[in-house]
Enzyme design. Structure first.
Site, PDB file in Angstrom:
ATOM      1  N   LYS A  83       0.869  -1.185   0.000  1.00 56.12           N
ATOM      2  CA  LYS A  83       0.000   0.000   0.000  1.00 56.12           C
ATOM      3  C   LYS A  83       0.902   1.230   0.000  1.00 56.12           C
ATOM      4  O   LYS A  83       1.914   1.261   0.722  1.00 56.12           O
ATOM      5  CB  LYS A  83      -0.877  -0.040   1.252  1.00 56.12           C
ATOM      6  CG  LYS A  83      -1.876   1.086   1.396  1.00 56.12           C
ATOM      7  CD  LYS A  83      -2.723   0.857   2.646  1.00 56.12           C
ATOM      8  CE  LYS A  83      -3.767   1.928   2.849  1.00 56.12           C
ATOM      9  NZ  LYS A  83      -4.617   1.640   4.031  1.00 56.12           N
ATOM     10  N   SER A 157      -9.253   1.607   3.215  1.00 58.68           N
ATOM     11  CA  SER A 157      -8.461   2.401   2.283  1.00 58.68           C
ATOM     12  C   SER A 157      -7.428   1.572   1.520  1.00 58.68           C
ATOM     13  O   SER A 157      -6.797   2.106   0.605  1.00 58.68           O
ATOM     14  CB  SER A 157      -7.736   3.511   3.045  1.00 58.68           C
ATOM     15  OG  SER A 157      -6.917   2.939   4.064  1.00 58.68           O
ATOM     16  N   SER A 181      -9.642  -0.991   7.383  1.00 56.70           N
ATOM     17  CA  SER A 181      -9.108  -0.793   6.033  1.00 56.70           C
ATOM     18  C   SER A 181      -8.358  -1.973   5.433  1.00 56.70           C
ATOM     19  O   SER A 181      -8.044  -1.959   4.246  1.00 56.70           O
ATOM     20  CB  SER A 181      -8.196   0.440   6.002  1.00 56.70           C
ATOM     21  OG  SER A 181      -8.970   1.592   6.147  1.00 56.70           O
TER      22      SER A 181
END
Lengths: 473, 506
Positions: A83, A157, A181
């Site tokens: 990420k 996210s 997330s």
């Protein structure tokens, strides 16, 4: 003769390691297979922010040599993605924001360094909601569509991590989780993902959102891969004083642990109160399958878990303001959902923030009491299907729609507050979209979750379903 | 991440045009949109109210019988009901600017239609068209108003919105009478409708530039309302009272009172003056009565206004027979008309779990009331003439007293200040029983808090933050009520981390 490279893109990390070991495939072939899948699915998938093809090929060649020399490390030659809030030395780390589009850290995050040291091959930096707190519509890099239905969100996210793993661009990815997330996008995309115990994975080098709620962890296509990845990245580190003072655990050994007779608590109240009827029905079916593994499901009570969610959000508001105060001046340039959170943050009083922190032990004791005699809890991994992508998304609960974060975080954020580990597992489909359950464990006891999860995945095939791979745009 | 937000209202991306036009937000920027919004509401009130009390008279002037005039007045309820039935998830979710602009344009078209026709039946159709505009305006405007108000200020917010509207409406009877008097007979009334159309078209243009652009986070959807979550006899009593309030407005204020004035031989100007008095009392009651209701409760003011209405209506039915007393009675009627409009709305919102659902249900109840009010007025006129219809109205108002008793007091309890105690030795016991509850600061105070922290937010973002905190308010109050030790050392977050490190053991 090795298998066609396209097969390697669909292999799990555990399967890749097995094939590397028996010589039926090489890390270079695995990397090429993943690059071919990325080429076939991007830019439509929009999961990859920075592709590191040349670098990955070079690393894969080194891994080829190590396998031949018999010096392979735990993750030797397995492609993975990060990420893009995880710092990588010499590689752009944008945080999903225009503000950091050209930001290039000079050191690796601790977990990134551990992945590299264990032989993993970093193939891509992956999309995220802006600063891990925006919405699906990222103004700078665009939304990441759900591979199962591109009109819908992957959740977030860790949006790019979820899409990339679901599409076979990579077998492993790192996500972060402040209110769900890792678990929400894993659930929305049919993946297995775990938010480990608070502090289990050092967060040094990971852009923070809320330092008492942030967790980093694996997203993969099987429980075994999550255990493999967590084993590599967990353990205390002097650069993160909040990291858990517990030595590394061999989570892989838990995968074959018998689960018959284990007791799993089911808190029916707040966590199951607001669900789309079809998702609720799928949840009931999944519990039947879970019970078929030999575990015993028992009802438990979490009477104030709804307030744990409120306390969690108050902490997130206060801490994100502290971290992102400098971004308030340009708040209207930020993505809408993140801006809506940041805009509300200045009005959380210090007294309320401190109260929420001081109440955390109360919620922890309540959870401890509920889990007394239980090996884990089970909750829905999601309460509604992934919403359609828009700046202000809503979730359909059947008879009404609610702001999507209310629906998505409902079963997750309380366990960010308590610091408990949470593992989501694919458990079926509704309207062709994956749905999931969540197992919540005692702190530091991810191993039990892996044991139960592995047993569940031995008896079911939900985790093997993959979305159709789109052709190159 | 994932931030769960109870975003009950989310502005569209970017600041509203009035903020962009002025560059950086200014100190009074928070007040400016509210003032402009209320300015538009006043203009809409003028546009909507100019013809309302003269519709029945136009019908009679064009040859329609008085009972049919009552039906025409209430026919607006058909369109209101249609929009409110199918649009509970549509109108409140529209962009507020678009909704209010279209509402005035549609109302203007309806008014223009009445201006050019010589058929009272067409006036009825035009009234239905006006109803579509009114439904859009009330649905969009009230939602915006309530969303911006805190829990303890709902009645005054609704009251202020209605007062701003009816400040314009109040001008209608007087201004309408003056305009209609310029040409004798029905032609004067048709001129009045033409002027009304022009004002509404102007208002539509003004609304487009001045109304803040707010949009629900949920997409607009047409469909029958489902899952309004309104259960229990108290809320149904409140909704019935809401219907009664609208019936009072359509049947009494807009039909029976004007028809009685005409039967007493009043000209357009004195009749307009009397109706102006009614409107003034109506507006004043809404404004001051609602603020009073936020402080002291809904039940008592509503009970008093209904009882007062029974007395006044009986007087209109029996003893009022000259212009002076007619004007005085009209003034007195306005008190009941105003109170029965706003207080049941506040009661409904108080009792419902969701403000949006409550407003949707309130609108439907009001529409049914409007239809029912005209229908009952027409039946009353047909049965016993205008005085007979007044007697029926008195009975209905008396029924309202019983409903008010059923609904009971609905104002949420305002936390009392803690008793003063000497700051010496704390009382025995290790915990604080309950901390002081502080009501959510008003939006203006949010602006002050931000300014104090050197934080600049656009008014739209500020209002969004306020809406977020409003949504969390009830849960936060519960969180604050959880006991915390004050006699032991505070070592958080160490305790929590130790629990985690110990694997969830103590």
């Amino acid at each position: 003769m090795s298998a066609p490279v396209t097969d390697l893109a669909d292999a799990t990390a555990t399967e890749l390691l097995s094939r590397f070991a028996d010589g039926t495939a090489t890390p270079s072939e695995a990397v090429e297979a993943c690059l071919a899948r990325i080429a076939a699915t991007e830019p439509g998938a929009n999961a990859v922010l920075t592709l590191l093809a040349d670098r990955a090929r070079a690393r894969a060649a080194e891994s080829d040599a190590r396998w031949q020399a018999g010096t392979a490390r735990p993750l030797e030659g397995v492609p993975y993605g990060l990420k893009d809030i995880v710092a990588t030395a010499g590689i752009p780390t944008t945080g999903g924001s225009a503000l950091y589009r050209d930001h290039v850290p000079d050191t690796d995050a601790v977990l990134a360094a551990r992945l590299a040291d264990s032989g993993g091959v970093l193939l891509a930096k992956l999309g995220t909601f802006e600063f891990a707190c925006g919405g699906a519509v990222n103004k700078t890099f665009g939304p990441v569509p759900n591979p199962w239905d591109p009109t819908r969100t992957t959740g977030g996210s860790s949006s790019g991590s979820a899409a990339a793993v679901a599409l076979g661009q990579l077998p492993l990815a790192i996500g972060t989780d402040t209110g769900g997330s890792i678990r929400i996008p894993s659930a929305f995309c049919g993946l297995t993902g775990i938010k480990p115990t608070y502090g289990r994975v050092p967060r040094h080098g990971v852009m923070g959102l809320s330092w008492t709620m942030d967790h980093a962890g694996p997203m993969a296509r099987s429980v075994a891969d999550c255990a493999l990845l967590l084993e590599v990245i967990s353990g205390p580190h002097p650069l993160d004083p909040t990291s858990l003072p517990a030595e590394r655990t061999r989570f892989g050994e838990a995968l074959t642990r018998p689960v018959e007779g284990m007791r799993i608590g089911r808190p029916r109240g707040y966590l199951e109160a607001e669900m789309h009827p079809a998702v609720a029905a799928a949840y009931e079916s999944a519990l039947t399958e879970l019970a078929a593994t030999g575990v015993e499901l028992v009802d438990v009570e979490l009477p104030t878990v709804d307030l744990a969610a409120v306390a969690g959000w108050w902490i997130i508001f206060a801490e994100m303001l502290s971290l992102h105060e400098g971004h308030l001046s340009g708040i209207e340039d930020r993505d809408e959902m993140g801006a809506s959170l940041l805009g509300a943050a200045p009005f959380v009083s210090a007294a309320d923030y401190l109260r929420a922190l001081r109440l955390r032990p109360l919620f922890q004791r309540e959870l401890q009491s509920a889990m007394s005699g239980c090996d884990a809890l089970v909750t829905p991994g999601m309460t509604a299907l992934p919403p359609v992508i828009s700046p202000a998304m809503t979730s359909d609960l059947g008879d009404r729609e609610v702001p999507w974060l209310d629906a998505a975080c409902r079963t997750h954020v309380p366990f960010n507050l308590t610091g408990s580990p949470g593992l989501v597992l694919p458990s079926g489909t509704v309207d062709g979209l994956p749905v999931s359950i969540q197992l919540v464990g005692h702190p530091r006891d991810e191993a039990t979750l892996f044991a139960i999860g592995a047993a569940f995945q031995r008896r079911t095939t939900h985790h093997l379903r993959r979305p159709a791979v789109p052709t190159a745009a | 991440m994932t931030g769960s937000l109870r975003q009950r209202l989310t502005p569209t991306a970017g600041p509203p045009s009035w903020a962009r036009a002025t560059g950086q937000p200014r100190g009074h920027a928070v007040h400016l949109p509210r003032r402009r919004f209320h300015g538009v509401v006043v203009l809409a009130g003028v546009g909507f109210g100019l013809t309302a009390p003269f519709t029945a008279l136009l019908v009679v002037g064009l040859g329609g019988p008085p009972d049919r005039a009552a039906y025409v007045v209430s026919s607006m309820g058909l369109s209101l009901l249609l929009v409110d039935l199918l649009g509970t998830r549509f109108v409140p979710r529209l962009c507020s600017r678009t909704a209010l602009t279209i509402s005035m344009a549609v109302f203007g078209v309806g008014s223009a239609l009445s201006a050019v026709t010589t058929s009272w039946e067409v006036v009825g159709l035009a009234r239905i068209l006006q109803g579509f505009g009114a439904a859009l305006f009330m649905g969009g405007g009230v939602v915006l108003t309530v969303r911006l108000a805190g829990e303890t200020l709902r009645a005054s917010a609704i009251g202020s919105f209605n007062a701003a509207w009816f400040a314009g409406v109040a001008f209608g009877p007087l201004g309408g009478g003056l305009i209609a008097a310029t040409i004798p007979g029905p032609d004067g009334l048709r001129l009045l409708f033409a002027v009304c159309a022009a004002i509404n078209f102007l208002g539509a243009g003004v609304a487009w530039f001045l109304v803040p652009r707010w949009r629900s986070p949920l997409p607009p959807r047409l469909g029958l309302p489902t899952g309004l979550g309104l259960r229990g006899r108290r809320i149904w009593a409140a909704l019935t009272l809401a219907g009664l309030g609208q019936a009072v407005r359509s049947g009494l204020a807009l039909t029976l009172v004007p028809l009685l004035g005409e039967q007493l031989g009043l000209g357009w100007v004195p009749l307009g003056l009397a109706l102006f008095a009614l409107s003034l009392a109506d507006v004043a009651t809404m404004h001051f009565g609602s603020a009073w209701a936020d402080r002291f409760g809904r039940s008592l003011p509503l009970t008093l206004s209904l009882a007062w209405g029974v007395l006044v209506v009986i007087a209109l039915a029996t003893v009022v027979r000259d212009p002076v007393w007619f004007t005085v009675a009209a003034l007195a009627t306005g008190v009941t008309v105003g109170a029965t409009w706003t207080l049941p709305a506040a009661m409904t919102v108080d009792l419902a779990a969701d403000a949006g659902n409550a407003i949707a249900a309130y609108r439907i109840a009001s529409d049914l009331g409007m239809l029912g009010g005209g229908l009952l007025a027409g039946l009353g006129i047909a049965a016993g003439g205008v005085p007979g219809a007044f007697a029926g109205a008195a009975v209905l108002l008396a029924c309202g007293l019983l409903l008010t008793r059923t609904a009971g007091e609905t104002l949420p309890p305002i936390p009392a200040a803690p008793p003063h105690s000497p700051a010496t030795t704390p009382a025995a016991g290790p915990t604080v029983p309950k901390e002081t509850s502080v009501p959510l600061p008003a939006l203006e105070e949010f602006a002050a808090l931000a300014a104090n922290a050197d934080i600049t937010l656009t008014p739209a973002r500020l209002a969004q933050a306020h809406a977020t905190h409003s949504g969390y308010r009830a849960d936060l109050e519960r969180l604050r009520a959880l006991p915390l030790s004050f006699t032991e050392p505070v070592d958080e977050p160490a305790t929590a981390l130790a629990w985690i490190a110990a694997g969830g053991r103590r």
